[in-house]
Design a protein around this motif. Structure first.
Motif, PDB file in Angstrom:
ATOM      1  N   GLN A 157       0.822  -1.203   0.000  1.00  0.00           N
ATOM      2  CA  GLN A 157       0.000   0.000   0.000  1.00  0.00           C
ATOM      3  C   GLN A 157       0.862   1.262   0.000  1.00  0.00           C
ATOM      4  N   GLN A 158       1.961   1.258   0.748  1.00  0.00           N
ATOM      5  CA  GLN A 158       2.854   2.415   0.753  1.00  0.00           C
ATOM      6  C   GLN A 158       3.441   2.651  -0.631  1.00  0.00           C
ATOM      7  N   VAL A 159       3.941   1.586  -1.268  1.00  0.00           N
ATOM      8  CA  VAL A 159       4.610   1.732  -2.558  1.00  0.00           C
ATOM      9  C   VAL A 159       3.623   2.153  -3.648  1.00  0.00           C
ATOM     10  N   LEU A 160       2.457   1.527  -3.696  1.00  0.00           N
ATOM     11  CA  LEU A 160       1.515   1.755  -4.797  1.00  0.00           C
ATOM     12  C   LEU A 160       0.603   2.951  -4.574  1.00  0.00           C
ATOM     13  N   ALA A 161       0.326   3.277  -3.316  1.00  0.00           N
ATOM     14  CA  ALA A 161      -0.686   4.304  -3.041  1.00  0.00           C
ATOM     15  C   ALA A 161      -0.175   5.397  -2.108  1.00  0.00           C
ATOM     16  N   GLY A 162       0.038   5.069  -0.832  1.00  0.00           N
ATOM     17  CA  GLY A 162       0.337   6.095   0.159  1.00  0.00           C
ATOM     18  C   GLY A 162       1.568   6.915  -0.140  1.00  0.00           C
ATOM     19  N   GLN A 163       2.641   6.266  -0.644  1.00  0.00           N
ATOM     20  CA  GLN A 163       3.873   6.978  -0.981  1.00  0.00           C
ATOM     21  C   GLN A 163       4.203   6.820  -2.461  1.00  0.00           C
ATOM     22  N   SER A 164       3.180   6.740  -3.287  1.00  0.00           N
ATOM     23  CA  SER A 164       3.402   6.452  -4.708  1.00  0.00           C
ATOM     24  C   SER A 164       4.280   7.497  -5.389  1.00  0.00           C
ATOM     25  N   ALA A 165       4.287   8.738  -4.877  1.00  0.00           N
ATOM     26  CA  ALA A 165       5.130   9.771  -5.478  1.00  0.00           C
ATOM     27  C   ALA A 165       6.615   9.458  -5.317  1.00  0.00           C
ATOM     28  N   ASN A 166       6.951   8.612  -4.350  1.00  0.00           N
ATOM     29  CA  ASN A 166       8.349   8.223  -4.136  1.00  0.00           C
ATOM     30  C   ASN A 166       8.807   7.081  -5.034  1.00  0.00           C
ATOM     31  N   PHE A 167       7.877   6.499  -5.795  1.00  0.00           N
ATOM     32  CA  PHE A 167       8.202   5.295  -6.570  1.00  0.00           C
ATOM     33  C   PHE A 167       7.701   5.471  -7.998  1.00  0.00           C
ATOM     34  N   ARG A 168       8.640   5.581  -8.930  1.00  0.00           N
ATOM     35  CA  ARG A 168       8.294   5.803 -10.339  1.00  0.00           C
ATOM     36  C   ARG A 168       8.379   4.511 -11.128  1.00  0.00           C
ATOM     37  N   LYS A 169       7.663   4.492 -12.219  1.00  0.00           N
ATOM     38  CA  LYS A 169       7.678   3.328 -13.096  1.00  0.00           C
ATOM     39  C   LYS A 169       8.690   3.562 -14.221  1.00  0.00           C
ATOM     40  N   ASP A 170       9.945   3.777 -13.827  1.00  0.00           N
ATOM     41  CA  ASP A 170      10.981   3.977 -14.838  1.00  0.00           C
ATOM     42  C   ASP A 170      12.176   3.060 -14.588  1.00  0.00           C
ATOM     43  N   ASP A 171      11.870   1.880 -14.106  1.00  0.00           N
ATOM     44  CA  ASP A 171      12.872   0.851 -13.931  1.00  0.00           C
ATOM     45  C   ASP A 171      13.253   0.250 -15.289  1.00  0.00           C
ATOM     46  N   ARG A 172      14.232  -0.660 -15.284  1.00  0.00           N
ATOM     47  CA  ARG A 172      14.704  -1.255 -16.538  1.00  0.00           C
ATOM     48  C   ARG A 172      13.592  -2.012 -17.256  1.00  0.00           C
ATOM     49  N   PHE A 173      12.795  -2.757 -16.510  1.00  0.00           N
ATOM     50  CA  PHE A 173      11.725  -3.528 -17.142  1.00  0.00           C
ATOM     51  C   PHE A 173      10.713  -2.607 -17.813  1.00  0.00           C
ATOM     52  N   SER A 174      10.326  -1.522 -17.129  1.00  0.00           N
ATOM     53  CA  SER A 174       9.368  -0.582 -17.722  1.00  0.00           C
ATOM     54  C   SER A 174       9.953   0.084 -18.965  1.00  0.00           C
ATOM     55  N   GLN A 175      11.259   0.338 -18.960  1.00  0.00           N
ATOM     56  CA  GLN A 175      11.895   0.891 -20.160  1.00  0.00           C
ATOM     57  C   GLN A 175      11.823  -0.095 -21.322  1.00  0.00           C
ATOM     58  N   GLU A 176      12.034  -1.382 -21.017  1.00  0.00           N
ATOM     59  CA  GLU A 176      11.898  -2.398 -22.067  1.00  0.00           C
ATOM     60  C   GLU A 176      10.449  -2.471 -22.558  1.00  0.00           C
ATOM     61  N   TYR A 228      -4.593  -4.056   0.955  1.00  0.00           N
ATOM     62  CA  TYR A 228      -3.659  -4.554  -0.056  1.00  0.00           C
ATOM     63  C   TYR A 228      -3.197  -5.978   0.224  1.00  0.00           C
ATOM     64  N   ALA A 229      -4.013  -6.743   0.934  1.00  0.00           N
ATOM     65  CA  ALA A 229      -3.750  -8.183   1.010  1.00  0.00           C
ATOM     66  C   ALA A 229      -4.096  -8.855  -0.311  1.00  0.00           C
ATOM     67  N   TRP A 230      -4.925  -8.182  -1.123  1.00  0.00           N
ATOM     68  CA  TRP A 230      -5.355  -8.696  -2.444  1.00  0.00           C
ATOM     69  C   TRP A 230      -5.320  -7.531  -3.418  1.00  0.00           C
ATOM     70  N   PHE A 231      -4.439  -7.605  -4.403  1.00  0.00           N
ATOM     71  CA  PHE A 231      -4.343  -6.495  -5.371  1.00  0.00           C
ATOM     72  C   PHE A 231      -3.907  -6.997  -6.748  1.00  0.00           C
ATOM     73  N   PRO A 232      -4.644  -7.930  -7.331  1.00  0.00           N
ATOM     74  CA  PRO A 232      -4.248  -8.464  -8.639  1.00  0.00           C
ATOM     75  C   PRO A 232      -4.344  -7.433  -9.757  1.00  0.00           C
ATOM     76  N   LEU A 233      -5.102  -6.364  -9.546  1.00  0.00           N
ATOM     77  CA  LEU A 233      -5.258  -5.319 -10.565  1.00  0.00           C
ATOM     78  C   LEU A 233      -4.494  -4.054 -10.187  1.00  0.00           C
ATOM     79  N   GLY A 234      -3.487  -4.209  -9.320  1.00  0.00           N
ATOM     80  CA  GLY A 234      -2.685  -3.063  -8.913  1.00  0.00           C
ATOM     81  C   GLY A 234      -3.401  -2.221  -7.877  1.00  0.00           C
ATOM     82  N   GLY A 235      -2.986  -0.960  -7.778  1.00  0.00           N
ATOM     83  CA  GLY A 235      -3.597  -0.065  -6.812  1.00  0.00           C
ATOM     84  C   GLY A 235      -3.018   1.321  -6.921  1.00  0.00           C
ATOM     85  N   SER A 294      -3.546   2.145 -10.760  1.00  0.00           N
ATOM     86  CA  SER A 294      -4.365   0.929 -10.774  1.00  0.00           C
ATOM     87  C   SER A 294      -4.920   0.699 -12.176  1.00  0.00           C
ATOM     88  N   CYS A 295      -5.292  -0.538 -12.448  1.00  0.00           N
ATOM     89  CA  CYS A 295      -5.756  -0.917 -13.781  1.00  0.00           C
ATOM     90  C   CYS A 295      -7.008  -0.125 -14.167  1.00  0.00           C
TER      91      CYS A 295
END
Length: 467
Positions: free
Chosen positions: A65-84, A392-399, A403-404
């Motif tokens: 929940q912290q990574v995807l929602a509460g502190q989402s501004a601290n975590f960007r989707k610009d890792d190597r996999f996302s670049q690929e 966030y015990a269940w989040f198959p569609l992200g968050g 989120s999807c």
């Protein structure tokens, strides 16, 4: 007094390659073992010295929940996999960042509201009916759920995206998408890759598949543009709606942006839904008592007729079996981010620049939230049970803000498909274990055979008398 964050424990690996081989051979098992042996936040290194990548895995619901929602501004989707992903599938909603992502989401969100996606129900049911007709014509009575659910979801998404051009598009998608998905994942996991321009066999195959998909999308976009210019009656397929998407704040999507969005919808809309439907039907085939209970509910509500969106609230058991299958087999086993600044997640220090993976696969099996986690138990998703678990015990569609966007659409497709199939057939499992292939999404690595037998249709009067 403020508590000092804990240093993240590390998984031991080989001196030369660290955990690279484990992550390549059995990524899901490696994630699970890391949580069991080291806890809810773990470091796993991969690759040789000098090229080594360190991944910080977060397995707790609070951490996710912290990574995807509460502190989402601290975590960007610009890792190597996302670049690929961006290089393979473009800068669509799945991969875009910052202002691009905000603009795209504003333009596209109105097309995916619960009310709007209900308009696609008839097309979904038509494709499920067509699959049933194929089964009945085949008369073998032993379908491969992996193959057939994949074919069904591709036909559904291409029909909704492309309308009358769906049949040709479906052939291209089924030929090209799986290869590109596997290619992209392998490049994302490797510490060092040859440039895509090098004429290796893998690069050549990927370029050919990408070229074929681009040509398909570009041709159909051009056709829709030409029809609009010539004054022809506007179509109702999703591609036409994407072309016409607008807001007071944003310019319409360009042709390249349209192609990128279509590629994202084809990837996410086909692969993830296929995985969820395959394993929902597989688990029901393995658990006859649960299948019978859900079928009784479906037949009581529908009495042999085709389901509609208005019926779905009266079918809670269908939703519960889907959610439980998505718990055990989340289509996206990890969601990847990069920390843009030093932060604390679930009490552990995450340094700036770190790759951070949250894992639905592992969190969905966490014994703190899921007693006897490997057991298929749809009653876990009764409202009173859901209310006791962390969000966030269940989040198959992200968050969170990423989120999807298609969550209502995906659930509509799957509920209509499961209700239709259970009303017509009994599924009996013949495969005790299904190995998994891990790409951008997970899917069954081989045929998922089952035995199919028709169940008699029943009228509402008969159901009433039987009760």
């Amino acid at each position: 007094m403020e508590t000092k964050p804990t240093e993240v424990p590390a998984v031991d690996g080989l001196p030369l390659l660290a955990s690279l081989l484990d992550l390549r051979r059995d990524p899901l098992g490696t994630y699970e073992r890391a949580r069991r042996e080291h806890g809810d936040v773990v470091r796993i290194a991969s690759g040789p010295p000098g090229l080594r990548t360190t991944i910080h895995f977060v397995f707790s619901a609070a951490g996710a929940q912290q990574v995807l929602a509460g502190q989402s501004a601290n975590f960007r989707k610009d890792d190597r996999f996302s670049q690929e992903m961006r290089q393979t599938f473009g800068n669509g909603l799945l991969s875009s960042l910052d202002d691009d992502h905000i603009r795209q989401r504003r333009l596209l969100s109105p097309l995916f509201t619960k009310k709007r996606v209900a308009d696609y129900a008839a097309a979904v049911c038509d494709e499920v009916d067509a699959l049933c007709a194929e089964w009945e014509a085949d008369r073998d009575g032993r379908p491969d759920l992996n193959e057939d659910m994949s074919r069904l979801t591709v036909r559904m998404i291409t029909r909704i995206l492309f309308g009358s051009d769906a049949e040709q598009a479906a052939k291209v998608v089924r030929r090209c998408m799986p290869a590109l998905s596997t290619y992209t994942l392998r490049r994302g996991l490797m510490p060092l890759n040859l440039p895509r321009s090098f004429p290796t066999p893998a690069n050549r195959r990927a370029r050919a598949a990408q070229k074929e998909l681009h040509a398909l999308c570009d041709r159909l976009i051009e056709q829709r543009r030409r029809s609009a210019t010539s004054g022809d009656e506007a179509g109702t397929d999703l591609l036409t709606l994407l072309i016409n998407a607008h807001s007071d704040e944003d310019t319409p999507l360009t042709d390249e942006e349209l192609r990128d969005q279509v590629l994202v919808f084809l990837l996410a809309g086909a692969d993830t839904t296929a995985t969820s439907l395959t394993f929902t039907m597989y688990m029901l085939a393995q658990h006859q008592n649960i299948q019978d209970s859900v079928r009784d509910e479906v037949r009581s509500v529908l009495a042999g007729r085709r389901p509609t969106p208005a019926d779905l609230d009266a079918l809670p058991s269908v939703e519960r079996v889907l959610k439980e299958a998505m718990r055990l087999y989340p289509a996206a086993p990890v969601l990847i981010r990069r920390a843009v600044r030093s932060t604390v997640v679930d009490g552990y220090a995450i340094p700036a620049g770190a790759y951070v993976y949250v894992s639905p696969w592992v969190t969905h099996r966490h014994p703190s939230y899921w007693p006897d986690p490997e057991r298929f138990a749809p009653e876990r998703f009764r409202p009173e049970e859901e209310s006791r678990r962390p969000r966030y015990a269940w989040f198959p569609l992200g968050g969170g803000p990423r989120s999807c966007i298609g969550n209502h659409f995906a659930m509509l497709q799957m509920k209509l498909a499961v209700a239709t199939l259970l009303q017509r057939y009994r599924f009996t499992g013949t495969v005790p274990h299904v190995p998994l292939e891990v790409g951008v999404t997970i899917r069954a690595a081989r045929a998922v055979d089952c035995t199919l037998s028709p169940v008699g249709r029943v009228s509402a009067d008969t159901l009433s008398r039987s009760r």
